[in-house]
Each structure stands twice: as structure tokens, then as C-alpha cells.
Design a protein around this motif. Structure first.
Motif, PDB file in Angstrom:
ATOM      1  N   ASP A 204       0.832  -1.211   0.000  1.00  0.00           N
ATOM      2  CA  ASP A 204       0.000   0.000   0.000  1.00  0.00           C
ATOM      3  C   ASP A 204       0.865   1.259   0.000  1.00  0.00           C
ATOM      4  O   ASP A 204       0.582   2.216  -0.717  1.00  0.00           O
ATOM      5  CB  ASP A 204      -0.903   0.028   1.229  1.00  0.00           C
ATOM      6  CG  ASP A 204      -1.980  -1.041   1.182  1.00  0.00           C
ATOM      7  OD1 ASP A 204      -2.266  -1.533   0.082  1.00  0.00           O
ATOM      8  OD2 ASP A 204      -2.517  -1.376   2.247  1.00  0.00           O
ATOM      9  N   LEU A 205       1.917   1.258   0.824  1.00  0.00           N
ATOM     10  CA  LEU A 205       2.789   2.422   0.901  1.00  0.00           C
ATOM     11  C   LEU A 205       3.501   2.665  -0.426  1.00  0.00           C
ATOM     12  O   LEU A 205       3.613   3.803  -0.892  1.00  0.00           O
ATOM     13  CB  LEU A 205       3.812   2.230   2.028  1.00  0.00           C
ATOM     14  CG  LEU A 205       3.256   2.306   3.452  1.00  0.00           C
ATOM     15  CD1 LEU A 205       4.329   1.942   4.467  1.00  0.00           C
ATOM     16  CD2 LEU A 205       2.694   3.689   3.751  1.00  0.00           C
ATOM     17  N   PHE A 206       3.975   1.579  -1.050  1.00  0.00           N
ATOM     18  CA  PHE A 206       4.644   1.711  -2.343  1.00  0.00           C
ATOM     19  C   PHE A 206       3.696   2.265  -3.395  1.00  0.00           C
ATOM     20  O   PHE A 206       4.042   3.185  -4.147  1.00  0.00           O
ATOM     21  CB  PHE A 206       5.188   0.348  -2.782  1.00  0.00           C
ATOM     22  CG  PHE A 206       5.764   0.358  -4.172  1.00  0.00           C
ATOM     23  CD1 PHE A 206       6.995   0.916  -4.422  1.00  0.00           C
ATOM     24  CD2 PHE A 206       5.041  -0.186  -5.231  1.00  0.00           C
ATOM     25  CE1 PHE A 206       7.527   0.945  -5.706  1.00  0.00           C
ATOM     26  CE2 PHE A 206       5.565  -0.158  -6.526  1.00  0.00           C
ATOM     27  CZ  PHE A 206       6.814   0.409  -6.753  1.00  0.00           C
ATOM     28  N   ARG A 207       2.496   1.711  -3.447  1.00  0.00           N
ATOM     29  CA  ARG A 207       1.522   2.180  -4.425  1.00  0.00           C
ATOM     30  C   ARG A 207       1.132   3.624  -4.146  1.00  0.00           C
ATOM     31  O   ARG A 207       0.899   4.410  -5.071  1.00  0.00           O
ATOM     32  CB  ARG A 207       0.291   1.271  -4.406  1.00  0.00           C
ATOM     33  CG  ARG A 207       0.564  -0.125  -4.938  1.00  0.00           C
ATOM     34  CD  ARG A 207      -0.553  -1.083  -4.614  1.00  0.00           C
ATOM     35  NE  ARG A 207      -1.785  -0.718  -5.281  1.00  0.00           N
ATOM     36  CZ  ARG A 207      -2.991  -0.840  -4.748  1.00  0.00           C
ATOM     37  NH1 ARG A 207      -3.126  -1.282  -3.513  1.00  0.00           N
ATOM     38  NH2 ARG A 207      -4.058  -0.516  -5.426  1.00  0.00           N
ATOM     39  N   GLY A 208       1.035   3.988  -2.863  1.00  0.00           N
ATOM     40  CA  GLY A 208       0.682   5.351  -2.512  1.00  0.00           C
ATOM     41  C   GLY A 208       1.732   6.346  -2.977  1.00  0.00           C
ATOM     42  O   GLY A 208       1.396   7.397  -3.542  1.00  0.00           O
ATOM     43  N   VAL A 209       3.000   6.028  -2.736  1.00  0.00           N
ATOM     44  CA  VAL A 209       4.085   6.908  -3.176  1.00  0.00           C
ATOM     45  C   VAL A 209       4.108   7.007  -4.699  1.00  0.00           C
ATOM     46  O   VAL A 209       4.295   8.093  -5.268  1.00  0.00           O
ATOM     47  CB  VAL A 209       5.439   6.396  -2.643  1.00  0.00           C
ATOM     48  CG1 VAL A 209       6.590   7.170  -3.269  1.00  0.00           C
ATOM     49  CG2 VAL A 209       5.489   6.515  -1.125  1.00  0.00           C
ATOM     50  N   ARG A 210       3.907   5.884  -5.364  1.00  0.00           N
ATOM     51  CA  ARG A 210       3.900   5.873  -6.830  1.00  0.00           C
ATOM     52  C   ARG A 210       2.762   6.723  -7.378  1.00  0.00           C
ATOM     53  O   ARG A 210       2.939   7.475  -8.341  1.00  0.00           O
ATOM     54  CB  ARG A 210       3.781   4.434  -7.330  1.00  0.00           C
ATOM     55  CG  ARG A 210       3.891   4.290  -8.851  1.00  0.00           C
ATOM     56  CD  ARG A 210       3.844   2.836  -9.235  1.00  0.00           C
ATOM     57  NE  ARG A 210       2.593   2.210  -8.830  1.00  0.00           N
ATOM     58  CZ  ARG A 210       2.353   0.894  -8.913  1.00  0.00           C
ATOM     59  NH1 ARG A 210       3.288   0.073  -9.365  1.00  0.00           N
ATOM     60  NH2 ARG A 210       1.187   0.406  -8.525  1.00  0.00           N
ATOM     61  N   ARG A 211       1.599   6.629  -6.750  1.00  0.00           N
ATOM     62  CA  ARG A 211       0.463   7.430  -7.207  1.00  0.00           C
ATOM     63  C   ARG A 211       0.693   8.916  -6.958  1.00  0.00           C
ATOM     64  O   ARG A 211       0.320   9.748  -7.782  1.00  0.00           O
ATOM     65  CB  ARG A 211      -0.822   6.970  -6.517  1.00  0.00           C
ATOM     66  CG  ARG A 211      -1.337   5.642  -7.024  1.00  0.00           C
ATOM     67  CD  ARG A 211      -2.694   5.335  -6.428  1.00  0.00           C
ATOM     68  NE  ARG A 211      -3.245   4.097  -6.963  1.00  0.00           N
ATOM     69  CZ  ARG A 211      -4.535   3.850  -7.071  1.00  0.00           C
ATOM     70  NH1 ARG A 211      -5.402   4.766  -6.686  1.00  0.00           N
ATOM     71  NH2 ARG A 211      -4.971   2.705  -7.557  1.00  0.00           N
ATOM     72  N   PHE A 212       1.274   9.239  -5.805  1.00  0.00           N
ATOM     73  CA  PHE A 212       1.576  10.641  -5.525  1.00  0.00           C
ATOM     74  C   PHE A 212       2.511  11.197  -6.594  1.00  0.00           C
ATOM     75  O   PHE A 212       2.266  12.282  -7.145  1.00  0.00           O
ATOM     76  CB  PHE A 212       2.223  10.794  -4.146  1.00  0.00           C
ATOM     77  CG  PHE A 212       2.661  12.202  -3.863  1.00  0.00           C
ATOM     78  CD1 PHE A 212       1.789  13.115  -3.300  1.00  0.00           C
ATOM     79  CD2 PHE A 212       3.950  12.618  -4.179  1.00  0.00           C
ATOM     80  CE1 PHE A 212       2.186  14.426  -3.059  1.00  0.00           C
ATOM     81  CE2 PHE A 212       4.363  13.926  -3.941  1.00  0.00           C
ATOM     82  CZ  PHE A 212       3.470  14.827  -3.375  1.00  0.00           C
ATOM     83  N   TYR A 213       3.573  10.460  -6.922  1.00  0.00           N
ATOM     84  CA  TYR A 213       4.534  10.917  -7.927  1.00  0.00           C
ATOM     85  C   TYR A 213       3.862  11.073  -9.291  1.00  0.00           C
ATOM     86  O   TYR A 213       4.101  12.053 -10.003  1.00  0.00           O
ATOM     87  CB  TYR A 213       5.691   9.921  -8.027  1.00  0.00           C
ATOM     88  CG  TYR A 213       6.748  10.335  -9.033  1.00  0.00           C
ATOM     89  CD1 TYR A 213       7.793  11.172  -8.649  1.00  0.00           C
ATOM     90  CD2 TYR A 213       6.689   9.906 -10.361  1.00  0.00           C
ATOM     91  CE1 TYR A 213       8.753  11.581  -9.566  1.00  0.00           C
ATOM     92  CE2 TYR A 213       7.632  10.309 -11.282  1.00  0.00           C
ATOM     93  CZ  TYR A 213       8.667  11.140 -10.885  1.00  0.00           C
ATOM     94  OH  TYR A 213       9.607  11.534 -11.800  1.00  0.00           O
TER      95      TYR A 213
END
Length: 277
Positions: A204-213
Motif C-alpha cells: 500500500d505504501l509503495f503504491r501510494g508513493v507511486r500514485r503521488f509521484y
């Protein structure tokens, strides 16, 4: 000239439905799907000459499918009640339908507004879209079973992207945006809990950072200032909150019912809380 149907699915949208339907007057017919409406939405639609399909639809895709089935036109333009078609887009849609012999569906740009502020950049990650597939031949588009923003599939030939945009009132203000994030992630959490496809915290954290970027950098959300940053944060939080809520739903579903046989009953002593009989 092919017959063009306008399709709107609503749930208690009396405050903005009339404007949406007025902007669809260029269509040959208008179909409104009223899902469990307890306000004046159905009456407004009928008074404005729309054909109303009333019912109870557990998920968004079923509403859309019911609406498409009720449309008599060869082509369908699909709107939500918080969206509007400009005169320029109406003309472009008519011209596109008239000359579309080979293509079956088109993407339409979206101008998204938060209050009175137009926010063009940074949308994505299940929290907003800058382009949507809303013009299609009947029978070409189908919806999946998710509760919010269900996935879609198309059976025909893609015709490209139109030039003029749908006007979309996404949120009234930042508070409304936060409430929408809470609502969307709750619905997504139910889908994940039922399917069992709950991701790990690190995923979830990885996907969240990727989506933010993706929203803030790749889709140029930085050009929108504070609002672009906020939208990117919301998009990044979406998978994390959805999965946390899914885990909460699964945990609660496994707990014994209060007062069930053999369960302990918790009591409170009011005197310890500063109350007297």
C-alpha cells in the motif's frame, strides 16, 4: 442522422439535475436512472421530458447497464449529475456521431472544478480523471462490479479523443474533497474485503508513493499549487485507506455478535465516571 441518447444515473440529485439535463437538450432523447431516490430527482427528470428508470441497484455498473438498455439511440453520451456539456462540446458530439462510420467510442476531456477553481492537472489514481470514455455506440461499453468507479471494457473500435471538455464540479471545497475520499475508500474497502484481495501495508505504501509521484510530477499537479499537492496526497492515500478499511471490515466480521451465547457482557459503573444515580 443517427439517434443520440443522453444518459444520466442519479441518487438524490435534485439540486443539480435540472442544469445537467438542460445541457443535454441537444440529444434526441434523455434517459435518467433513478437509484433509490427519496427527493425530487424523478419528478424533475419527468418534468423535463426525460424517460425515467426507477429501481434499486446495488452497484454502479448495474445502474449504467439498466440505463443503456433503456436508451433507444444508436449512440449514447453519458453524464453524471455534477457534469455539464458546453455548447461547443454538444456541437462536436453531434458532428462526430454524424460522420463516425468506423469508430465505436471516444474519450472526452474533463475540466474539473473544486468550487470555482478550475484544476486541469494532477488528476488520477481513482480520485479523479482528466479524460473519460463517455461517447459510445449502444452495446459497446460494459461495466465491472466494483462499488465505485467500476472498470469498463469496450467491444468496438476506438475513435480518439474529442477536443472540447465536459465541465465537472468535482467538489464544493476541501472539506467536501476529504469527505469524498472517506466515502470512496469505504466503498473500495468493501470490495476488497469481499474479494479477499487485501494488500500488505508495504505494498500500500509503495503504491501510494507511486500514485503521488504520478499525479504531482508526471501529470503536472505541481502546476496547480496547493490544490495539486492536495490531490496528489489524496490519490496516494486512496489505496492505503481502502486496504486499512478492508482489514477493519474483515476483522469486525469475524468478531462474535455482542450478547451472543457464551460472550461476556461489558458493564459500566456510572459512579466512576462522575455520575450519580
Amino acid at each position: 442522422m443517427p439517434v443520440l441518447s443522453g444518459l444520466v444515473c442519479v441518487h438524490n440529485e435534485e439540486a443539480r439535475l435540472a442544469e445537467c439535463l438542460t445541457r443535454l437538450a441537444f440529444c434526441d432523447e434523455i434517459v435518467v436512472v433513478a437509484d433509490r431516490c427519496s427527493d425530487r430527482s424523478e419528478a424533475i427528470a419527468r418534468n423535463m421530458g426525460a424517460r425515467v428508470v426507477s429501481g434499486i441497484f446495488p452497484v454502479e455498473g448495474l445502474r449504467k447497464e439498466a440505463g443503456v438498455a433503456a436508451c433507444r439511440g444508436e449512440w449514447i453520451v453519458e453524464l453524471d449529475a455534477d457534469e455539464a456539456v458546453t455548447p461547443a462540446l454538444a456541437q462536436e458530439i453531434r458532428e462526430t456521431v454524424a460522420r463516425s462510420d468506423a469508430a465505436d467510442w471516444y474519450q472526452v476531456p474533463v475540466d474539473n472544478f473544486v468550487g470555482a477553481q478550475l484544476v486541469r492537472h494532477g488528476w488520477g489514481g481513482s480520485f479523479g480523471a482528466s479524460s473519460v470514455a463517455r461517447l459510445f455506440r449502444k452495446g459497446v461499453k460494459s461495466w465491472k462490479s466494483e462499488r465505485v468507479h467500476p472498470g469498463t471494457t469496450f467491444a468496438g473500435v476506438y475513435g480518439g479523443r474529442l477536443n472540447n471538455a465536459i465541465l465537472h464540479k468535482v467538489d464544493d471545497d476541501i472539506a467536501d474533497m476529504v469527505q469524498r475520499l472517506n466515502r470512496y475508500t469505504a466503498l473500495r474497502g468493501q470490495d476488497l474485503a469481499e474479494s479477499g484481495k487485501i494488500k500488505s501495508l508495504w505494498d500500500d505504501l509503495f503504491r501510494g508513493v507511486r500514485r503521488f509521484y504520478k499525479c504531482y510530477v508526471s501529470r503536472k499537479g505541481y502546476r496547480e499549487g496547493d490544490m495539486g499537492f492536495l490531490i496528489a496526497i489524496m490519490a496516494g492515500l486512496y489505496p492505503l485507506l481502502s486496504n486499512l478499511k478492508a482489514r477493519e471490515i474483515r476483522t469486525l466480521s469475524m468478531q462474535p455478535t455482542l450478547h451472543a451465547a457464551g460472550s461476556a457482557v461489558i458493564s459500566f459503573d456510572d459512579t466512576r465516571l462522575g455520575h450519580s444515580a
